[in-house]
Write a protein that holds these residues in place. Structure first.
Motif, mmCIF file in Angstrom:
data_model
loop_
_atom_site.group_PDB
_atom_site.id
_atom_site.type_symbol
_atom_site.label_atom_id
_atom_site.label_comp_id
_atom_site.label_asym_id
_atom_site.label_seq_id
_atom_site.Cartn_x
_atom_site.Cartn_y
_atom_site.Cartn_z
ATOM 1 N N SER A 1 40.685 44.807 5.915
ATOM 2 C CA SER A 1 40.533 46.254 6.018
ATOM 3 C C SER A 1 39.450 46.625 7.027
ATOM 4 C CB SER A 1 40.234 46.876 4.655
ATOM 5 O OG SER A 1 38.989 46.466 4.177
ATOM 6 N N VAL A 2 38.376 45.870 7.087
ATOM 7 C CA VAL A 2 37.321 46.125 8.067
ATOM 8 C C VAL A 2 37.819 45.765 9.466
ATOM 9 C CG1 VAL A 2 35.025 45.399 8.841
ATOM 10 C CG2 VAL A 2 35.435 45.885 6.441
ATOM 11 N N GLY A 3 38.575 44.686 9.582
ATOM 12 C CA GLY A 3 39.111 44.274 10.876
ATOM 13 C C GLY A 3 40.009 45.336 11.475
ATOM 14 N N GLY A 4 40.693 46.074 10.642
ATOM 15 C CA GLY A 4 41.562 47.146 11.120
ATOM 16 C C GLY A 4 40.791 48.322 11.680
ATOM 17 N N LEU A 5 39.501 48.412 11.369
ATOM 18 C CA LEU A 5 38.677 49.506 11.862
ATOM 19 C C LEU A 5 38.095 49.218 13.236
ATOM 20 C CD1 LEU A 5 36.714 50.375 8.607
ATOM 21 C CD2 LEU A 5 38.657 51.590 9.576
ATOM 22 N N GLY A 6 38.230 47.978 13.708
ATOM 23 C CA GLY A 6 37.708 47.616 15.015
ATOM 24 C C GLY A 6 36.206 47.429 15.023
ATOM 25 N N VAL A 7 35.652 46.999 13.929
ATOM 26 C CA VAL A 7 34.215 46.781 13.842
ATOM 27 C C VAL A 7 33.851 45.503 14.585
ATOM 28 C CG1 VAL A 7 32.298 46.345 12.259
ATOM 29 C CG2 VAL A 7 34.077 47.977 11.644
ATOM 30 N N ALA A 8 32.854 45.583 15.444
ATOM 31 C CA ALA A 8 32.426 44.418 16.209
ATOM 32 C C ALA A 8 31.628 43.485 15.317
ATOM 33 C CB ALA A 8 31.582 44.857 17.398
ATOM 34 N N LYS A 9 31.795 42.208 15.537
ATOM 35 C CA LYS A 9 31.038 41.207 14.788
ATOM 36 C C LYS A 9 29.773 40.864 15.560
ATOM 37 C CE LYS A 9 35.143 39.088 12.837
ATOM 38 N NZ LYS A 9 35.949 37.885 12.748
ATOM 39 N N ALA A 10 28.701 40.646 14.835
ATOM 40 C CA ALA A 10 27.442 40.259 15.460
ATOM 41 C C ALA A 10 27.454 38.755 15.673
ATOM 42 C CB ALA A 10 26.273 40.665 14.584
ATOM 43 N N THR A 11 27.798 38.327 16.878
ATOM 44 C CA THR A 11 27.894 36.897 17.165
ATOM 45 C C THR A 11 27.095 36.521 18.401
ATOM 46 O OG1 THR A 11 29.921 37.250 18.432
ATOM 47 C CG2 THR A 11 30.177 36.666 16.110
ATOM 48 N N GLY A 12 25.973 37.159 18.611
ATOM 49 C CA GLY A 12 25.161 36.798 19.757
ATOM 50 C C GLY A 12 24.962 37.978 20.683
ATOM 51 N N ALA A 13 24.783 37.672 21.959
ATOM 52 C CA ALA A 13 24.511 38.701 22.948
ATOM 53 C C ALA A 13 25.725 39.602 23.142
ATOM 54 C CB ALA A 13 24.144 38.042 24.276
ATOM 55 N N PRO A 14 25.489 40.882 23.423
ATOM 56 C CA PRO A 14 26.606 41.790 23.665
ATOM 57 C C PRO A 14 27.359 41.387 24.917
ATOM 58 C CG PRO A 14 24.489 42.881 24.056
ATOM 59 C CD PRO A 14 24.201 41.524 23.515
ATOM 60 N N LYS A 15 28.643 41.612 24.888
ATOM 61 C CA LYS A 15 29.484 41.253 26.031
ATOM 62 C C LYS A 15 29.592 42.442 26.969
ATOM 63 C CE LYS A 15 32.118 37.914 23.435
ATOM 64 N NZ LYS A 15 33.400 37.474 22.967
ATOM 65 N N LYS A 16 29.726 42.148 28.257
ATOM 66 C CA LYS A 16 29.880 43.198 29.248
ATOM 67 C C LYS A 16 31.310 43.703 29.227
ATOM 68 C CE LYS A 16 26.393 41.390 32.354
ATOM 69 N NZ LYS A 16 26.111 40.887 33.685
ATOM 70 N N ALA A 17 31.463 44.957 29.569
ATOM 71 C CA ALA A 17 32.800 45.540 29.638
ATOM 72 C C ALA A 17 33.566 44.886 30.777
ATOM 73 C CB ALA A 17 32.700 47.042 29.864
ATOM 74 N N PRO A 18 34.866 44.652 30.611
ATOM 75 C CA PRO A 18 35.651 44.024 31.678
ATOM 76 C C PRO A 18 35.668 44.890 32.928
ATOM 77 C CG PRO A 18 37.015 44.556 29.756
ATOM 78 C CD PRO A 18 35.637 44.961 29.456
ATOM 79 N N GLY A 19 35.598 44.224 34.075
ATOM 80 C CA GLY A 19 35.695 44.925 35.347
ATOM 81 C C GLY A 19 34.374 45.485 35.842
ATOM 82 N N ARG A 20 33.333 45.345 35.074
ATOM 83 C CA ARG A 20 32.026 45.848 35.499
ATOM 84 C C ARG A 20 31.140 44.683 35.897
ATOM 85 N NH1 ARG A 20 30.052 50.793 31.732
ATOM 86 N NH2 ARG A 20 31.830 52.119 32.141
ATOM 87 N N THR A 21 30.415 44.888 36.986
ATOM 88 C CA THR A 21 29.470 43.869 37.418
ATOM 89 C C THR A 21 28.118 44.512 37.616
ATOM 90 O OG1 THR A 21 30.065 44.221 39.734
ATOM 91 C CG2 THR A 21 31.251 42.472 38.566
ATOM 92 N N ALA A 22 27.099 43.751 37.486
ATOM 93 C CA ALA A 22 25.747 44.273 37.698
ATOM 94 C C ALA A 22 25.532 44.481 39.189
ATOM 95 C CB ALA A 22 24.727 43.291 37.138
ATOM 96 N N SER A 23 24.874 45.562 39.523
ATOM 97 C CA SER A 23 24.604 45.806 40.943
ATOM 98 C C SER A 23 23.474 44.896 41.409
ATOM 99 C CB SER A 23 24.237 47.276 41.185
ATOM 100 O OG SER A 23 23.070 47.584 40.443
ATOM 101 N N LYS A 24 23.559 44.472 42.647
ATOM 102 C CA LYS A 24 22.541 43.581 43.196
ATOM 103 C C LYS A 24 21.513 44.407 43.941
ATOM 104 C CE LYS A 24 25.688 39.745 43.781
ATOM 105 N NZ LYS A 24 26.305 38.805 44.703
ATOM 106 N N LYS A 25 20.251 44.078 43.728
ATOM 107 C CA LYS A 25 19.185 44.740 44.450
ATOM 108 C C LYS A 25 18.889 43.937 45.704
ATOM 109 C CE LYS A 25 17.009 46.762 40.433
ATOM 110 N NZ LYS A 25 15.780 46.905 39.663
ATOM 111 N N THR A 26 18.759 44.622 46.795
ATOM 112 C CA THR A 26 18.433 43.934 48.059
ATOM 113 C C THR A 26 17.091 44.418 48.554
ATOM 114 O OG1 THR A 26 19.606 45.616 49.326
ATOM 115 C CG2 THR A 26 20.864 43.659 48.699
ATOM 116 N N ARG A 27 16.387 43.527 49.205
ATOM 117 C CA ARG A 27 15.088 43.874 49.780
ATOM 118 C C ARG A 27 15.255 44.261 51.232
ATOM 119 N NH1 ARG A 27 10.696 39.380 48.053
ATOM 120 N NH2 ARG A 27 11.511 39.145 45.974
#
Length: 69
Positions: free
Chosen positions: A41-67
């Motif tokens: 019943s909880v799985g049907g609600l889409g509750v995220a499990k706490a299994t470590g570090a949060p995952k990044k959303a697909p298709g997103r990348t961190a921007s790079k800083k340049t000097r």
């Protein structure tokens, strides 16, 4: 709430039958059924499990800083 209890009761009965209808394991069957039904019943609600570090959303990348040189 009544529906949830009925689902647990039915699953506990199924577990009892699957194990050969042995007496003396009612509490174990009830607890196992409760875990299964509540997890489903909880799985049907889409509750995220706490299994470590949060995952990044697909298709997103961190921007790079340049000097500037």
């Amino acid at each position: 709430m009544q529906h949830l209890e009925q689902a647990i009761r039915e699953r506990a009965y199924q577990l009892w039958v699957e194990e050969g209808c042995q007496d003396g394991k009612a509490e174990a069957h009830w607890l196992a059924a409760q875990r299964e039904v509540l997890a489903a019943s909880v799985g049907g609600l889409g509750v995220a499990k706490a299994t470590g570090a949060p995952k990044k959303a697909p298709g997103r990348t961190a921007s790079k800083k340049t000097r500037a040189a």
